[in-house]
Design an enzyme around this catalytic site. Structure first.
Site, PDB file in Angstrom:
ATOM      1  N   CYS A 195       0.736  -1.287   0.039  1.00  0.00           N
ATOM      2  CA  CYS A 195      -0.022  -0.053  -0.110  1.00  0.00           C
ATOM      3  C   CYS A 195       0.741   1.410  -0.071  1.00  0.00           C
ATOM      4  O   CYS A 195       0.444   2.232  -0.534  1.00  0.00           O
ATOM      5  CB  CYS A 195      -1.002   0.046   1.235  1.00  0.00           C
ATOM      6  SG  CYS A 195      -0.238  -0.658   2.865  1.00  0.00           S
ATOM      7  N   ARG A 225       6.845 -11.459   4.879  1.00  0.00           N
ATOM      8  CA  ARG A 225       6.218 -11.582   6.237  1.00  0.00           C
ATOM      9  C   ARG A 225       6.790 -12.803   7.028  1.00  0.00           C
ATOM     10  O   ARG A 225       6.638 -13.822   6.627  1.00  0.00           O
ATOM     11  CB  ARG A 225       4.714 -11.632   6.258  1.00  0.00           C
ATOM     12  CG  ARG A 225       4.163 -10.561   5.590  1.00  0.00           C
ATOM     13  CD  ARG A 225       2.533 -10.756   5.828  1.00  0.00           C
ATOM     14  NE  ARG A 225       1.883  -9.598   4.797  1.00  0.00           N
ATOM     15  CZ  ARG A 225       0.626  -9.272   4.658  1.00  0.00           C
ATOM     16  NH1 ARG A 225      -0.172 -10.212   5.521  1.00  0.00           N
ATOM     17  NH2 ARG A 225       0.168  -8.552   3.892  1.00  0.00           N
ATOM     18  N   GLN A 279       0.912 -11.123  -3.678  1.00  0.00           N
ATOM     19  CA  GLN A 279      -0.709 -10.713  -3.453  1.00  0.00           C
ATOM     20  C   GLN A 279      -1.107  -9.955  -4.740  1.00  0.00           C
ATOM     21  O   GLN A 279      -0.413  -9.459  -5.404  1.00  0.00           O
ATOM     22  CB  GLN A 279      -0.571  -9.715  -2.384  1.00  0.00           C
ATOM     23  CG  GLN A 279      -0.221  -9.977  -1.147  1.00  0.00           C
ATOM     24  CD  GLN A 279      -0.509  -8.892   0.052  1.00  0.00           C
ATOM     25  OE1 GLN A 279      -0.122  -7.849   0.018  1.00  0.00           O
ATOM     26  NE2 GLN A 279      -1.376  -9.157   0.940  1.00  0.00           N
ATOM     27  N   ASP A 309      -2.749  -7.478  -5.268  1.00  0.00           N
ATOM     28  CA  ASP A 309      -3.263  -6.330  -4.607  1.00  0.00           C
ATOM     29  C   ASP A 309      -3.624  -4.992  -5.416  1.00  0.00           C
ATOM     30  O   ASP A 309      -3.096  -5.168  -6.353  1.00  0.00           O
ATOM     31  CB  ASP A 309      -1.924  -5.979  -3.795  1.00  0.00           C
ATOM     32  CG  ASP A 309      -2.056  -5.182  -2.359  1.00  0.00           C
ATOM     33  OD1 ASP A 309      -3.448  -5.329  -2.158  1.00  0.00           O
ATOM     34  OD2 ASP A 309      -1.506  -5.054  -1.610  1.00  0.00           O
ATOM     35  N   HIS A 366      -4.992  -0.803  -4.575  1.00  0.00           N
ATOM     36  CA  HIS A 366      -5.491   0.180  -3.930  1.00  0.00           C
ATOM     37  C   HIS A 366      -6.212   1.067  -4.708  1.00  0.00           C
ATOM     38  O   HIS A 366      -5.942   1.719  -5.673  1.00  0.00           O
ATOM     39  CB  HIS A 366      -4.335   0.757  -3.226  1.00  0.00           C
ATOM     40  CG  HIS A 366      -3.584  -0.322  -2.087  1.00  0.00           C
ATOM     41  ND1 HIS A 366      -2.725  -1.127  -2.468  1.00  0.00           N
ATOM     42  CD2 HIS A 366      -3.765  -0.506  -0.718  1.00  0.00           C
ATOM     43  CE1 HIS A 366      -2.261  -1.671  -1.773  1.00  0.00           C
ATOM     44  NE2 HIS A 366      -3.079  -1.459  -0.458  1.00  0.00           N
ATOM     45  N   LYS A 387     -13.566  -4.160   7.332  1.00  0.00           N
ATOM     46  CA  LYS A 387     -13.276  -5.044   6.182  1.00  0.00           C
ATOM     47  C   LYS A 387     -14.146  -6.033   5.939  1.00  0.00           C
ATOM     48  O   LYS A 387     -14.958  -6.503   6.854  1.00  0.00           O
ATOM     49  CB  LYS A 387     -11.798  -5.427   6.352  1.00  0.00           C
ATOM     50  CG  LYS A 387     -11.519  -6.592   7.544  1.00  0.00           C
ATOM     51  CD  LYS A 387     -10.237  -7.209   7.740  1.00  0.00           C
ATOM     52  CE  LYS A 387     -10.175  -8.090   8.975  1.00  0.00           C
ATOM     53  NZ  LYS A 387      -8.909  -8.784   8.909  1.00  0.00           N
ATOM     54  N   HIS A 439      -8.111  -1.144   0.233  1.00  0.00           N
ATOM     55  CA  HIS A 439      -7.115  -2.109   0.094  1.00  0.00           C
ATOM     56  C   HIS A 439      -7.639  -3.321  -0.399  1.00  0.00           C
ATOM     57  O   HIS A 439      -8.800  -3.564   0.384  1.00  0.00           O
ATOM     58  CB  HIS A 439      -6.411  -2.656   1.388  1.00  0.00           C
ATOM     59  CG  HIS A 439      -5.635  -1.527   2.158  1.00  0.00           C
ATOM     60  ND1 HIS A 439      -4.431  -1.451   2.302  1.00  0.00           N
ATOM     61  CD2 HIS A 439      -6.373  -0.466   2.768  1.00  0.00           C
ATOM     62  CE1 HIS A 439      -4.184  -0.428   3.034  1.00  0.00           C
ATOM     63  NE2 HIS A 439      -5.392   0.325   3.387  1.00  0.00           N
TER      64      HIS A 439
END
Length: 648
Positions: free
Chosen positions: A337, A366, A384, A386, A388, A467, A513
RNA sequence: GCCGACUUAGCUCAGUUGGUAGAGCAGCUGAUUCGUAAUCAGCAGGUCGUCAGUUCAAUUCUGACAGUCGGCUCCA
C-alpha cells in the site's frame, strides 16, 4: 394437551415427556433412531431431551433423528462427554474443562500434567466403547448457581467453577453419565449407546479459553456418527483428502517444492508450476486492465523512516525483514500500500481523476512464526493480487460493489464455496466515529446490494478501518482467508493524500485495500486441492501429450506435435522407447487432459487417437479437430465483462 | 511463538537391544519395437536433520537447535 407430530395429532397429559408424545405417533423402529426433540411454541423453537417434560403450550414436536444435522451434533457433543468419562476413569487426575461438538466431530480439553498422546487412544477408546455398550443414561438435573459452584469446588473442578461463575443465570444444568458429571446446557442423546460409532483422531495443545496467556491444556479430537457405516465413509473421505493434499500433488506434478534447509516457508516454482502460475497471472492482469485498473509496481525495499511514518514499524515490525545497505536501514515490504500511495502522490489529483485504481502482483515478505507455515497455504514470501483504490467518499460504495462483483466472478469461475464476513471496529482503533460509520455502512450496503449472505464479526476489523473477508473452503473443510476488502481513512491522512474537489478546495481521498485471490500461492494451493491436481484445460501447463507406440510412429508424432504447437496448444511428445501402457500411466499421473496416441496405424491414416484423462476414448481425430477442442476449452475464461465458462 | 509427534537415498518406507545402513519407485546404461495405468537386466545414489555430550566406538543413548507434520494463537 394436543400436539402435532409429523403431521398427526397426539393427545398427551400435561407434564408428559416428549418421548411419551412421540410414542403415540412415531413407529417403534423409527423412535429408536430419535435422539432428542425440537419443541415449537409459536415462533420459538427449543431442542429438548427425550425425557424432558413438555412445556405448557407447545404445539408441534419435531423428532430429531440420529442422522440429521441436529442429531449428529448431539451425538458428537454426547460423545465428548462420554470420552471425558472414559478419560476420567483412566486418568483420575485430569481436570475436565470444555468439550464441544465441532463441524467435523468433537474435542475435549483436559488439564493434565502429562499431555495425552495417540498411544493413549487404544485404552481410551476401549473404555469409551465399554461405556457405550453399557447404554448408560444421561440424566439431567438443575441446580441453583451457588449450589453447583459448591459441588464442583468439592469435586476439585476449578475450571467448572470458573465457567459457572461466568454464567449469568440463577440456575445451571448438569448432566451425569456413569460416574462423570459435567456442566452442560444439553440436550443429550438418551443413553451412551448412541455414541458407539466413535473414533479418536488426534491430540493438540490448546489454551484455556483460547488465550495464550492462560494455562496450556491437552486436547483430544475425535469424531462420531449415527452408525459405523457413516463413520467408515467419513474416514475414507479423510484418506481421499490426504490424497488431494496440494503439498503431495505439488511434488508429484513437479509444480513446486520447498527446500527447508535453504529457505523455510518460501516456494521454489518448478517449470510446470510456474507455467501454470504465469497463465493465471496473465489472465488476471488482463482482467484487471479490462475493469479499469492501472498496473503499477513499487520497490521491494523502502527506507525504515517510511515504515515508521506509515505505522508499520510500530505495529508490524516483528513480522518484517530488515537489511542495512551502506549506512541506511531498509525494510522489506510486507504490504504494497505504501508504494501505491506514493505513486498517487506523484501528481496533483483532481476529483475528475478519481477513482485511481492501482493494481500490482506484489511480492511481499512476512516473517510468520515457524509453527504456522503450511505448504503453499501459509508461507513467508508470497505474491498478492493487491490493489488500492483511491476515491472520494461518494464513490466508495460503488467501488466496493465492483470489487465484490469481481470476487463473485472469480469464485464462480472455479466453483468455489466461500463465506463472507464483515468485520467492524475493534477496541484499539484510530479514526473518528463518523468515518467508521460511513465506511462500515458502505461495506454492508455493497454486500447487500450484491445479494450475498454475510455474517458480522464484531470488533474484528483492522485498526485503521473495517473490512470484508472471504474465506474459501479447502478439500477437508478448513477455511482459508483469501479475498479481503478493507476501507482505510488513516493512511491517506498519514501520507497527506489529497485531491482538488469541485469546490476548488483540498479533500482527503478514501483508500480501499483489496486482494481477490489474496495470495497467488495460497490460491493456487486451494486450486490444486479443489481439482485434485486435474486443472482445467486453460490452466493445465501441459494440455496434451503425444504418445508413440513404436519407433515407426515417431515422425508422424513429432509432426502432430509441431502442428499443435503452431495452433497454440501446450503439447509435448513422449517418443521414449517404452510400452504404450507405461506412457499412458505416466501421462495419467501427470493429469494431462489429452493423450494423443500415434502408432503405425495413425502414421498411415493421419490424425491421432484421443484419450482423455477421465479414461474416455474419443477414437481417431484430425490434429485440427483436437486443436479446436482444446482451444474451445481454454479460451480465456472471462471475456467482455461476463463469465463464459464455469469449470466444474 | 506454544503443545504433541516426527526427521534414514529425489519419493515411500525397512533396519541397527551402540560396532558408520537396506528395499520398492524415480534416475542412469543396455537389451526389448511391445496399442491405452508399470518389459527385463545392470549401475549409481546416503557424514542416517545440525551441533554438542556420554562412550574404545553414536545413525542408534542424552541435551540443545533447526525443520516438517497435527493443533493452538495469528494471518493473505
Amino acid at each position: 394437551m394436543t400436539v402435532r407430530v409429523e403431521g398427526r395429532e397426539a393427545e398427551v397429559p400435561s407434564g408428559a415427556t416428549a418421548e411419551t408424545a412421540l410414542r403415540a405417533v412415531v413407529s417403534g423402529k423409527k423412535l429408536k433412531a430419535v435422539v432428542a426433540v425440537n419443541v415449537l411454541r409459536g415462533a420459538e423453537k427449543t431442542l429438548l431431551d427425550l425425557d424432558a417434560p413438555l412445556p405448557e403450550g407447545c404445539e408441534v414436536l419435531e423428532p430429531v433423528y440420529a442422522d440429521s444435522a441436529d442429531g449428529l451434533r448431539l451425538i458428537r457433543h454426547s460423545a465428548a462427554h462420554v470420552m471425558a468419562a472414559a478419560v476420567r476413569r483412566l486418568f483420575p487426575q485430569a481436570k475436565a474443562t470444555i468439550g464441544p461438538a465441532i463441524d467435523t466431530g468433537f474435542y475435549y480439553d483436559f488439564d493434565t500434567d502429562n499431555p495425552f498422546s495417540v498411544e493413549d487412544f487404544d485404552a481410551i477408546e476401549k473404555e469409551l466403547r465399554a461405556l457405550a455398550a453399557a447404554r448408560l443414561p444421561f440424566t439431567r438435573e438443575t441446580l441453583p448457581r451457588e449450589a453447583a459452584i459448591e459441588r464442583f469446588r468439592k469435586e476439585n473442578e476449578p475450571y467448572k467453577v470458573e465457567l459457572i461463575e461466568s454464567i449469568d443465570a440463577d440456575t445451571v444444568s448438569l448432566y451425569t453419565c456413569g460416574e462423570f458429571t459435567d456442566l452442560c446446557r444439553g440436550p443429550h442423546v438418551p443413553h451412551t449407546g448412541f455414541v458407539g460409532a466413535v473414533k479418536l483422531l488426534s491430540t493438540a495443545g490448546a489454551y484455556w479459553r483460547g488465550d495464550e496467556k492462560n494455562k496450556r491444556l491437552s486436547r483430544i479430537y475425535g469424531t462420531a456418527f449415527a452408525d459405523k457405516k457413516a463413520l467408515a465413509a467419513y474416514l475414507k473421505q479423510m484418506e481421499e483428502a490426504k490424497r488431494r493434499d496440494h503439498r503431495k500433488l505439488g511434488r508429484e506434478l513437479n509444480f513446486f517444492n520447498f527446500q527447508e534447509d535453504v529457505a523455510p516457508g518460501m516456494v521454489f516454482w518448478l517449470p510446470k508450476g510456474m507455467l501454470m502460475r504465469v497463465i493465471l497471472e496473465d489472465f488476471w492482469r488482463r482482467e484487471h486492465l479490462r475493469r479499469g485498473y492501472s498496473m503499477v509496481q513499487g520497490p521491494q525495499l523502502l527506507r525504515v523512516e517510511t515504515w515508521q511514518k506509515s505505522g508499520h514499524y510500530e505495529h508490524y515490525r516483528e513480522n518484517m525483514y530488515f537489511t542495512d545497505i551502506e549506512d541506511d536501514a531498509y525494510g522489506v515490504k510486507p504490504m504494497n500500500c505504501i508504494a501505491h500511495m506514493l505513486i498517487y502522490k506523484n501528481a496533483m489529483r483532481s476529483y475528475r481523476d478519481l477513482p485511481q485504481r492501482y493494481f500490482e502482483l506484489g511480492v511481499v515478505h512476512r516473517h510468520e512464526k515457524s509453527g504456522v507455515l503450511h505448504g503453499l497455504l501459509r508461507v513467508r514470501q508470497f505474491t498478492q493480487d493487491d490493489a488500492h483504490i483511491l476515491c472520494t467518499p461518494q464513490q466508495l460504495e460503488g467501488e466496493i460493489l465492483q470489487v465484490i462483483r469481481l470476487i463473485q466472478d472469480l469464485m464462480g469461475l472455479f466453483g468455489f464455496d466461500y463465506k463472507i464476513a464483515v468485520s467492524t471496529r475493534p477496541a484499539n482503533s484510530i479514526g473518528t466515529d463518523e468515518a467508521w460509520e460511513m465506511a462500515t455502512g458502505a461495506l454492508i450496503q455493497a454486500v447487500e446490494k450484491a445479494g450475498l449472505a454475510y455474517e458480522i464479526n464484531a470488533g474484528d476489523g483492522a485498526f485503521y478501518g473495517p473490512k470484508i473477508d472471504v474465506r474459501l473452503l479447502d478439500c477437508i473443510g478448513r477455511e482459508w482467508q483469501c479475498s479481503t476488502i478493507q476501507v482505510d481513512f488513516t493512511l491517506p491522512d498519514r501520507f497527506d493524500l489529497v485531491y482538488i474537489g469541485q469546490d476548488g478546495a483540498r479533500h482527503r481521498p478514501v483508500m480501499v485495500h483489496r486482494a481477490i485471490m489474496g495470495s497467488l500461492e495460497r490460491f493456487i494451493g486451494v486450486l490444486i486441492e479443489h481439482y485434485a491436481g486435474a486443472l482445467p484445460i486453460w490452466l493445465a501447463p501441459e494440455q496434451a501429450r503425444v504418445l508413440t507406440v513404436v519407433e515407426a510412429g515417431d515422425d508422424a508424432a513429432l509432426r502432430a506435435q509441431d502442428e499443435l504447437l503452431a495452433l497454440g496448444i501446450r503439447v509435448t511428445a513422449d517418443t521414449r522407447n517404452e510400452k504404450l501402457g507405461f506412457k499412458v500411466r505416466e501421462a495419467q499421473m501427470s493429469k494431462v487432459p489429452y493423450m494423443l496416441v500415434v502408432g503405425e496405424k495413425e502414421a498411415q491414416s493421419g490424425g491421432v487417437n484421443v484419450r482423455l484423462r477421465n479414461g474416455d476414448n474419443m477414437g481417431l481425430k484430425s490434429v485440427e479437430d483436437v486443436a479446436a477442442l482444446i482451444r474451445a476449452d481454454s479460451e480465456e475464461p472471462f471475456r467482455q465483462g461476463g463469465m463464459r465458462y464455469r469449470f466444474a
